[in-house]
Scaffold this motif. Sequence first.
Motif, PDB file in Angstrom:
ATOM      1  N   ALA A 109      -2.649  -3.581   0.323  1.00  0.00           N
ATOM      2  CA  ALA A 109      -2.873  -3.592   1.764  1.00  0.00           C
ATOM      3  C   ALA A 109      -3.518  -4.904   2.218  1.00  0.00           C
ATOM      4  O   ALA A 109      -3.160  -5.454   3.267  1.00  0.00           O
ATOM      5  CB  ALA A 109      -3.749  -2.407   2.163  1.00  0.00           C
ATOM      6  N   SER A 110      -4.457  -5.407   1.427  1.00  0.00           N
ATOM      7  CA  SER A 110      -5.112  -6.681   1.769  1.00  0.00           C
ATOM      8  C   SER A 110      -4.107  -7.821   1.772  1.00  0.00           C
ATOM      9  O   SER A 110      -4.116  -8.680   2.666  1.00  0.00           O
ATOM     10  CB  SER A 110      -6.241  -6.973   0.772  1.00  0.00           C
ATOM     11  N   LEU A 111      -3.219  -7.831   0.771  1.00  0.00           N
ATOM     12  CA  LEU A 111      -2.191  -8.860   0.734  1.00  0.00           C
ATOM     13  C   LEU A 111      -1.227  -8.709   1.909  1.00  0.00           C
ATOM     14  O   LEU A 111      -0.736  -9.703   2.455  1.00  0.00           O
ATOM     15  CB  LEU A 111      -1.426  -8.794  -0.589  1.00  0.00           C
ATOM     16  N   GLY A 112      -0.981  -7.471   2.323  1.00  0.00           N
ATOM     17  CA  GLY A 112      -0.139  -7.241   3.493  1.00  0.00           C
ATOM     18  C   GLY A 112      -0.728  -7.851   4.750  1.00  0.00           C
ATOM     19  O   GLY A 112      -0.002  -8.416   5.582  1.00  0.00           O
ATOM     20  N   ILE A 113      -2.047  -7.747   4.921  1.00  0.00           N
ATOM     21  CA  ILE A 113      -2.709  -8.363   6.085  1.00  0.00           C
ATOM     22  C   ILE A 113      -2.550  -9.877   6.040  1.00  0.00           C
ATOM     23  O   ILE A 113      -2.249 -10.527   7.051  1.00  0.00           O
ATOM     24  CB  ILE A 113      -4.189  -7.960   6.119  1.00  0.00           C
TER      25      ILE A 113
END
Length: 423
Positions: A109-113
């Motif tokens: 999810a962090s990489l998605g942001i």
Amino acid sequence: MLRSLRHRNFRLFFAGQLISLIGTWMQSVAQAWLVYRLTGSAVLLGAIGFAGQIPVLLFASIGGAFADRHNRHRIVIGTQIASLLLALGLAALTLSGHIQVWEIAAFAASLGIVNAFDIPARQTFVVDMVGKGDMANAIALNSSMVNGARIVGPAVAGVLVAAIGEGWCFLANSISYIAVITGLLMMDVPAVSARKAAVSAFEQIKEGFRFVAGHVPIRALLLLLGFVSLFAMPYAVLMPIFADQILHGGASGLGILMGASGLGALMGALMLAARTGIRGLGRWVMAATAGFGLSLALFSMSQWFWLSAALLIPVGFSMMVQMAASNTLIQTLSPDYIRGRVMSAYTMMFMGMAPFGSLLAGSLAHRLGAPRVVFASGIACMVSAAVFARYLPRVRIEARRLIVAQNMVGGDPPQEMTATGAE
């Protein structure tokens, strides 16, 4: 085919990204296998895919406005550094032996942001590096680079995962970011890349959505891309199941299957790089979408490993032609001042729809089996191509009008594009 490489900034970008993207594909395959090894669950494979891609849908519009308001070069440097740190953290937890599924989801999810800001800025930064005259070629070469790495990365990941585990793939990915960051720091980018705006970011975001909704060609291309991303592209989420349960190839087999898809995509990107102008790209988008669906349907019925790998070549080829041709057309039809926001809409359709598709594919595969789900995805893809074909004549007419309007107000497309039309 290589004319964009005459630009020094693009050469630096190309070389650094090529190394970095090999690491990115290694991490993608290793992460999928790690989740599958820990859980054996199709549902959780889909859930991790959802966690990694849903932030793109939620934040890409903000990322696009940010790219139109600020220096895209600096934005890309920042996102690459953030990606390095995330890969390093995932490697540390995995190598320590304490990694849990919820932590993988959090990193995804962090990489998605980060990607929600990186993709619009990086896509539009390509035009900053080469100008509109070489834009189509640069986009195709960029796609070929992505998919050249897609061949090597999964194959290397398959070997490393089987031999020494997933954590080393994550570590290798974190190190690979040093190459692209170094290339970006070596660039000589004019200060014009920074863009000031008199209105608020929220007003800019609304303006971007109004522009997309009000122009038939861009709207039609984005709707088709979003439909395919929702129903067909999540086939990759189910690859560990095909590799292990159906084709009995294990982790190394997964790397080969993903590499075969990457080989097809590389072929498609190189074919687009050899083109000049945009004549006929609308028909290419339609044909590629239909070919993508047919190839997926045939792949879903195969139970022989090497036949399945061979069928993934046209899958990757068709997917890349549709994606890169749509990218080229949309950027050609978008004025400079709003390109970041339009590409954020492209990102939302391309990656933002995929998380729902991943979740849906994982849930349905748990109940119906992965082959049936992929077969249905292929049929849906072919239906969407037929619908797009019906509206293609109107799309052509409106695209010509939009190009002519751009010529009249400035920020023109290249002369060869205005002469041929977006057919």
